[in-house]
Structures are given as C-alpha cells and as structure tokens.
Design a protein around this motif. Structure first.
Motif, PDB file in Angstrom:
ATOM      1  N   GLU A 143     -75.571  87.389 -23.958  1.00  0.00           N
ATOM      2  CA  GLU A 143     -76.530  88.346 -23.406  1.00  0.00           C
ATOM      3  C   GLU A 143     -76.056  88.890 -22.045  1.00  0.00           C
ATOM      4  O   GLU A 143     -76.228  90.070 -21.741  1.00  0.00           O
TER       5      GLU A 143
ATOM      6  N   LEU B 220     -80.390  91.655 -29.504  1.00  0.00           N
ATOM      7  CA  LEU B 220     -80.212  92.532 -28.339  1.00  0.00           C
ATOM      8  C   LEU B 220     -80.133  94.008 -28.724  1.00  0.00           C
ATOM      9  O   LEU B 220     -80.098  94.881 -27.872  1.00  0.00           O
TER      10      LEU B 220
ATOM     11  N   PHE C  62     -87.711  90.564 -27.981  1.00  0.00           N
ATOM     12  CA  PHE C  62     -86.520  91.361 -28.298  1.00  0.00           C
ATOM     13  C   PHE C  62     -86.935  92.706 -28.894  1.00  0.00           C
ATOM     14  O   PHE C  62     -86.758  92.948 -30.089  1.00  0.00           O
TER      15      PHE C  62
END
Ligand code: XMP
Length: 495
Positions: free
Chosen positions: A444, A72, A215
């Motif tokens: 997330e 992330l 990502f």
C-alpha cells in the motif's frame, strides 16, 4: 575486400526510454491532486480505479498481493509457475476474500469436531463456519470465538455451535443496506442466506461490509468480489489451465510468453477465445506496432508491451533484441488506440514519474515487478544480511526459475533431482537474473507513492483524467546533463 551492408547509420530508428525524456509543464487549473481521476481500462471491458498492475512473477503475485492490489483499485496477475491446482487455489483465495454474498461458503456438519473446525478456520483464514446437514439445511453456526478456547478438539460441533433456533438469517435478494441493518441490530457478524426450506444459499459477513467502506476504490466484479487475472502459457496444458482458472472465476486470462509476436501466442489467443467465448484475454509481450496489431487481430483484449526493460531482464544482453520501453509504448499505443484496445506497459518502472510517462506515452496501465517484490505481500522469501531484511526476486527466465519449472513439470523423483538440475544448467541460456531487494513494508505504501506521483504529474499537465494526460502531454528529449540535473545533486543526502 569490399564489405557491403544493407544499412546506413542514418536509417536507424532511435529508441527512447523513461530517463531519456521529461514532460513539459502545462497550464493547470487543478487545485488539488485529489481532484484528478486515475480511472482507466485494463482490458476492453475491465476498468481499474488506479492504473497499477502487479507482475505475473513467482516473487511478485500470488493471492496476498492480488488481494492487496485489487483492494487499492489496481489488479494482480497470478503467475503460472505453479501446478494448475495451486494456481487455481490462489485465484480462489482472491475470489473468496470478500464479496457482497459469499455464494459457496465453507461448511461442516454437526458431526465434525472442534479440531477440524479449527484447522479449516486457520487454513482459510475465516471467522466462522456454517453447519449444515446432507440436504444443505442450516443447523447452526460455529465462529472462531466458539472454539478458540475449547481445548478438547474431539468435541462434536453440535455441542458448541449456535443452533439454528438462535441464528439470524436472511432471505435471498437482500440488499447490502438491509443486511447491514440486520447485522448491526442483532450484534452478529455472520448472516447466512437461506431459502424457504432453510437451505443454505450464501453468507454475508460484517467484515466484508466494513471492507467495502475501507476500500472504496476496490476493483470488483459484478458480484462484489475482488477481481483477479491469472497467467497461462502457450503450450502443453495451457487450455486445461485456462479452463480451470475460468471455472474458479478468474476475471481475465493473461497469455504470458517472452516473445509474444509469435505463431504460438497468436494461436493461443485464438484457441482461448474460440473455446471460452467472451473471456477477456491479455496477450504479450510485444514491443512493436506490428506485434501489437497481430495480437489484437487474433483477439487480444489488451496487449502487454515490454521486451527487456525489466529490472531482472537480460534478454537484450543475451539476444540483442528489445526496444527501449518508451518508444515501445508509444508505437504500440498508436495502433492499439485505433482498435480501442488498452496497452499495459510492462517493466522498467523505477520511479513514480515513470508511471506518468508511461501513461502519457499511451499506456492505460503499468505492470510492476521489482518495485513490489520487496513488499510484505510478495511471495518471495525473506533474507537477512548484515541485520538488514531483504526479499528475493528473480526473472522468470532466470536459471533457478527454469530449474524449478523443469522439476515441477517432470514430476521428478528425489533420485533424479540432481540429474535434472544438471540437465537444466547445461541446456538453459538464462534471460533473467535473481537478486535481493531491500524490504519495503506494505505494498500500500509503494502504491501510495506511485499514484501520488501520477496525480501530481497530472496536475503539472492540467490533466483531469488519464485521457487528458495523453492528449496534453508534451515530451522533451533530454541530454545526459539534463538527466543528471534531474537527480539530487551537490548535497550530502541524509533522507
Ligand atoms: P520490473 O522492471 O517491474 O519488470 O521488475 C517486470 C517485468 O519483467 C519481465 N520479466 C522478465 N524479462 N527475463 C526477461 O527478459 C526474465 O527472466 C523476466 N522475468 C520477468 C516481465 O515482463 C515482468 O512483468
């Protein structure tokens, strides 16, 4: 009787924390939250796309959490309350999880069996294994699909593998674009990299290439692997631990000690810097400008700030020591800035707005424990109570964490377990507690809230990036009434 004291009440410094302040809105030319950049420094050399770090606690960060956060754009710090082997294994899982080229792919020989391949595929959660001979020459490839439906586990892999003659391979130095084309054109998922003599040099997988797209903010090293930090202590085998973690390609060593402004911590920084050269070292925890300066002078590449703000901490209650977190961040950041060393604000983050306040106060990133402990990716055990799912979390100085550490370090025998536990109970003065956190789903989602709040906060300040936020931020100290006003009020809340 005359009682004298060296203190006057008016001499006392005031310590403030997140709930004591708000940020005053400023003119903003930001049209969309998407416009702002949350890019930051984690250490002197390592950058992050989002300023979010998961805490080195045994109910927060092992490989699964570290992988999720690095994907992330943040980073995880693997905790040290594991044997050296186990901590190294967690780091290795992160470093192996994806990369442009897997340099040391898992291999078997053609004489190994289907069952052995199944075990390895399951253990490492991989899609296939390259089959090599004793000179590392490629003989074939076995994928999950080749063996999944094979009930006879004793069959040798030579009978189920795709042989070398039908295998698509590539030479070293191939670009990602070229690899992508080859994988796509040949409809294969694995591309072994071989030299002119057919020796295996690495492996590129379609899955890793897809993840790069999925990502885009991921925190990666120069080989395209996810970055990970790993914690060590300051005594016993800490140098050996650091050595092994660096051998496993840990990107950063975090020297983790409750009272970082101490002889042991300073000596540990110096020893690691001296022994391992240009390794990035984070040290902490401290809560004052003096502590920050001393760790930086000893060689720290980032300083972790926070004594007692954590959700599971009772250090302040037990010892009487600590500094409210916002003041600690402001004072530490002021001196760290002069040295170009980033501050990591560790502990006490309860709302997304606290992240904005921590960064506005001078921190470059925030470390988070309990907010992540309730997520799917945390290693803490899941508990069901009255039909509701919780995850367990605990302070690393809590009684049970201390007992577990002592048992692990003493290589105890079952017959001595009770004795050791009683000894630990007798001798320990816990500075942490344990508790249950409602299950929160995937990390997330939590990160999305934190970063969304930060981006929104930046737009309230007219800040295009985190440096801007620090420069423009204007804190206002609020009263208890002001704080109450900030909370939802005068409604019966339904969501
Ligand atoms: P949060 O508030 O995010 O804080 O859960 C995480 C940080 O708390 C620290 N920590 C402790 N502090 N006793 C303490 O006083 C403990 O047992 C303890 N365990 C963790 C640590 O800095 C962590 O990152």
């Amino acid at each position: 009787m005359h009682v004298s004291t060296q203190y006057q009440v008016q001499d006392f410094k005031i310590g403030l924390t997140f709930d004591d302040v708000l940020l005053a809105p400023k003119f903003s030319d930001i049209r969309s939250r998407k416009e702002v950049s949350t890019d930051t420094l984690f250490t002197r050399k390592v950058r992050l796309n989002i300023p979010i770090v998961s805490a080195n606690m045994d109910t927060v960060t092992e490989a699964t959490m570290a992988i999720a956060l690095a994907r992330l754009g943040g980073i995880g710090v693997v905790h040290r309350f594991l044997s050296i082997e186990d901590e190294v294994a967690e780091v290795t899982k992160v470093k192996r999880s994806e990369g442009i080229v897997i340099e040391d792919p898992i291999t078997l020989t053609a004489e190994h069996t289907v069952q052995e391949a199944k075990n390895i595929i399951k253990k490492h959660n991989i899609g296939g294994i390259v089959i090599i001979d004793q000179e590392r020459k490629v003989l074939g490839l076995v994928t999950r699909r080749d063996i999944e439906l094979e009930d006879n586990g004793s069959i040798k892999l030579v009978h189920v593998m795709t042989p070398r003659s039908r295998l698509v391979t590539a030479p070293p130095g191939i670009s990602i674009e070229e690899a992508k084309q080859i994988l796509f054109k040949n409809k294969v998922e694995k591309l072994p990299i071989v030299d002119a003599e057919n020796r295996l040099l690495g492996l590129i997988t379609a899955k890793d290439i897809l993840k790069r797209k999925q990502f885009p903010l991921a925190t990666k090293d120069d080989k395209g692997r996810l970055r990970v930090a790993a914690a060590v202590g300051v005594r016993g085998d800490f140098m050996q631990r650091a050595q092994r973690l660096l051998d496993a390609d840990a990107d950063i060593i975090v020297i983790d000690i409750a009272h970082g402004h101490s002889f042991h911590c300073i000596e540990a920084i110096k020893a690691i810097k001296k022994e391992f050269g240009d390794v990035e070292v984070i040290a902490g925890n401290v809560a004052t400008s003096e502590g920050t300066t001393d760790l930086i002078k000893a060689g720290a590449d980032a300083v972790k700030v926070g004594v007692g703000p954590g959700s599971i901490c009772i250090t302040r209650l037990v010892t009487g020591f600590g500094v409210p977190q916002l003041t600690a961040i402001i004072e530490s950041s002021k001196v760290a800035e002069d040295y170009g060393v980033p501050i990591i604000a560790d502990g006490g983050i309860r709302h997304p707005g606290d992240v904005t306040k921590a960064i506005a106060a001078g921190a470059s990133s925030v470390m988070i424990g309990s907010l992540f402990a309730g997520t799917e990716e945390s290693p803490g055990p899941t508990v069901l109570r009255n039909g509701i799912r919780y995850k367990l979390t605990r302070g690393m100085a809590s009684l049970t964490a201390t007992i577990d550490r002592r048992l692990r370090e003493s290589s105890y025998t079952d017959s001595r377990e009770n004795e050791l536990v009683e000894e630990a109970i007798e001798e320990t003065v816990p500075e942490g507690v344990e508790g249950l956190i409602p299950y929160k789903g995937r990390v997330e989602e939590v990160v999305k809230q934190l970063v969304g709040g930060l981006r929104s906060g930046m737009s309230y300040c007219g800040a295009h990036n985190l440096k801007d936020l620090k420069l423009k931020a204007q804190f206002i100290r609020i009263t208890e009434a002001g704080y109450r006003e900030s909370l939802p009020h005068d409604i019966e809340r339904v969501a």
